[in-house]
Design an enzyme around this catalytic site. Structure first.
Site, short mmCIF file in Angstrom:
data_model
loop_
_atom_site.label_atom_id
_atom_site.label_comp_id
_atom_site.label_asym_id
_atom_site.label_seq_id
_atom_site.Cartn_x
_atom_site.Cartn_y
_atom_site.Cartn_z
N ASP A 128 3.78 3.56 6.36
CA ASP A 128 3.08 3.36 7.62
C ASP A 128 3.98 2.84 8.73
OD1 ASP A 128 3.45 0.66 6.58
OD2 ASP A 128 2.00 0.04 8.10
N GLU A 180 7.74 2.21 -6.23
CA GLU A 180 7.84 1.78 -4.83
C GLU A 180 7.93 2.99 -3.91
OE1 GLU A 180 7.56 -0.10 -2.51
OE2 GLU A 180 8.46 -2.07 -2.71
N ASP A 181 7.60 2.77 -2.66
CA ASP A 181 7.76 3.85 -1.68
C ASP A 181 9.21 3.97 -1.22
OD1 ASP A 181 7.69 1.40 -0.36
OD2 ASP A 181 6.25 2.02 1.17
N LYS A 210 0.82 -1.18 0.00
CA LYS A 210 0.00 0.00 0.00
C LYS A 210 0.87 1.26 0.00
CE LYS A 210 -3.20 -2.39 3.08
NZ LYS A 210 -3.58 -2.53 4.48
N GLY A 211 2.14 1.10 0.34
CA GLY A 211 3.01 2.24 0.63
C GLY A 211 3.18 3.23 -0.51
N LYS A 221 17.22 3.85 0.95
CA LYS A 221 18.03 3.76 2.19
C LYS A 221 19.19 2.81 1.89
CE LYS A 221 15.01 3.33 5.96
NZ LYS A 221 14.42 2.44 6.98
N PHE A 280 13.79 4.89 10.63
CA PHE A 280 12.47 4.39 10.24
C PHE A 280 11.55 5.58 10.00
CE2 PHE A 280 8.27 2.55 10.64
CZ PHE A 280 8.41 1.45 9.82
N ARG A 335 0.01 6.85 7.33
CA ARG A 335 0.10 6.96 5.86
C ARG A 335 -0.39 8.30 5.37
NH1 ARG A 335 1.21 1.78 3.95
NH2 ARG A 335 0.18 0.05 5.00
N ASP A 368 14.89 -0.56 0.90
CA ASP A 368 15.62 -0.64 2.16
C ASP A 368 16.68 -1.75 2.02
OD1 ASP A 368 16.27 -0.40 4.84
OD2 ASP A 368 14.52 -1.46 5.57
P1 5GP Z 1 13.06 -4.03 1.71
O1 5GP Z 1 12.63 -5.36 1.19
O2 5GP Z 1 13.76 -3.17 0.70
O3 5GP Z 1 13.86 -4.17 2.98
O4 5GP Z 1 11.77 -3.31 2.21
C1 5GP Z 1 10.86 -2.72 1.40
C2 5GP Z 1 9.58 -2.42 2.16
O5 5GP Z 1 9.81 -2.32 3.57
C3 5GP Z 1 9.04 -1.10 1.75
O6 5GP Z 1 8.21 -1.22 0.61
C4 5GP Z 1 8.30 -0.65 2.98
O7 5GP Z 1 7.01 -1.18 2.99
C5 5GP Z 1 9.10 -1.26 4.13
N1 5GP Z 1 10.05 -0.29 4.71
C6 5GP Z 1 11.39 -0.27 4.60
N2 5GP Z 1 11.93 0.78 5.28
C7 5GP Z 1 10.88 1.45 5.80
C8 5GP Z 1 10.78 2.64 6.59
O8 5GP Z 1 11.74 3.35 6.96
N3 5GP Z 1 9.51 3.02 6.93
C9 5GP Z 1 8.41 2.32 6.57
N4 5GP Z 1 7.23 2.78 6.97
N5 5GP Z 1 8.47 1.19 5.83
C10 5GP Z 1 9.70 0.77 5.45
#
Ligand code: 5GP
Length: 178
Positions: free
Chosen positions: A158, A98-99, A42-43, A130, A151, A164, A102
């Site tokens: 969220d 994507e939002d 949803k992000g 990030k 974070f 959100r 990470d």
């Molecule tokens: P990844 O697989 O790259 O570690 O994570 C991607 C997903 O983790 C993002 O689409 C998001 O939903 C969540 N995420 C990663 N870092 C953050 C953050 O700092 N804040 C929030 N709210 N969600 C995050």
């Protein structure tokens, strides 16, 4: 809601300016390609709704939902498709929106999954990046802001399904999730 925010990292105005720039760049790059924008729920919802309105060219939109953090702030590395696309992407120019990237685990899974469906091209557009926490080699082709290892919530992102609707990106106070 606002009292649980330690610091506004990116203001509403900075976001709007950046999203307009990204949309204009995408419009220039995809002008004659009728791209398919995949909004990762949803992000990315709020980001995509602004982004596509900044792209003054033909395009279509579809949605995917993948498993994310749930209530925790740590990535599990396990990715599951909760909702798949309604349309085929073979031969299409696809942009994953994507939002945040990470660890990169989610996008890496998504990218490989979509590549196996034979799109004409596949690009990644992420509002936030990030890079300090990356576990796999993946870099968004289009990126709004590189942020530190904090974070963040707001503008679609969220914590436990909250925040959100904040119009800015803020750093959540650690005591809000410990
Ligand atoms: P990844 O697989 O790259 O570690 O994570 C991607 C997903 O983790 C993002 O689409 C998001 O939903 C969540 N995420 C990663 N870092 C953050 C953050 O700092 N804040 C929030 N709210 N969600 C995050």
């Amino acid at each position: 809601m606002h009292d649980q925010i330690e610091e506004v990292l990116i203001s509403q105005q900075e976001i709007q300016e950046k999203v307009k720039q990204l949309g204009s760049q995408l419009k220039d790059d995809y002008r004659d390609k009728n791209p398919l924008i995949i909004c990762v729920l949803k992000g990315a919802l709020i980001f995509v709704s602004d982004l596509i309105r900044a792209m003054d060219c033909p395009l279509s939109l579809d949605f995917m939902a993948v498993s994310s953090y749930g209530s925790s702030t740590k990535s599990s590395g396990v990715v599951q498709i909760l909702k798949d696309l309604e349309t085929g992407i073979e031969g299409r120019h696809v942009i994953i929106a994507e939002d945040i990237v990470d660890t990169g685990l989610t996008l890496n899974y998504l990218r490989n999954n979509l590549l196996s469906r034979d799109p004409a091209s596949l690009a990644i557009c992420s509002l936030l990046d990030k890079p300090s926490r990356r576990q796999v080699k993946i870099k968004p082709d289009y990126c709004g802001f590189v942020i530190p290892d904090k974070f963040v919530v707001g503008y679609g992102l969220d914590f436990d399904q909250q925040f959100r609707n904040l119009p800015y990106i803020g750093i959540l106070k650690p005591e809000a999730y410990i």
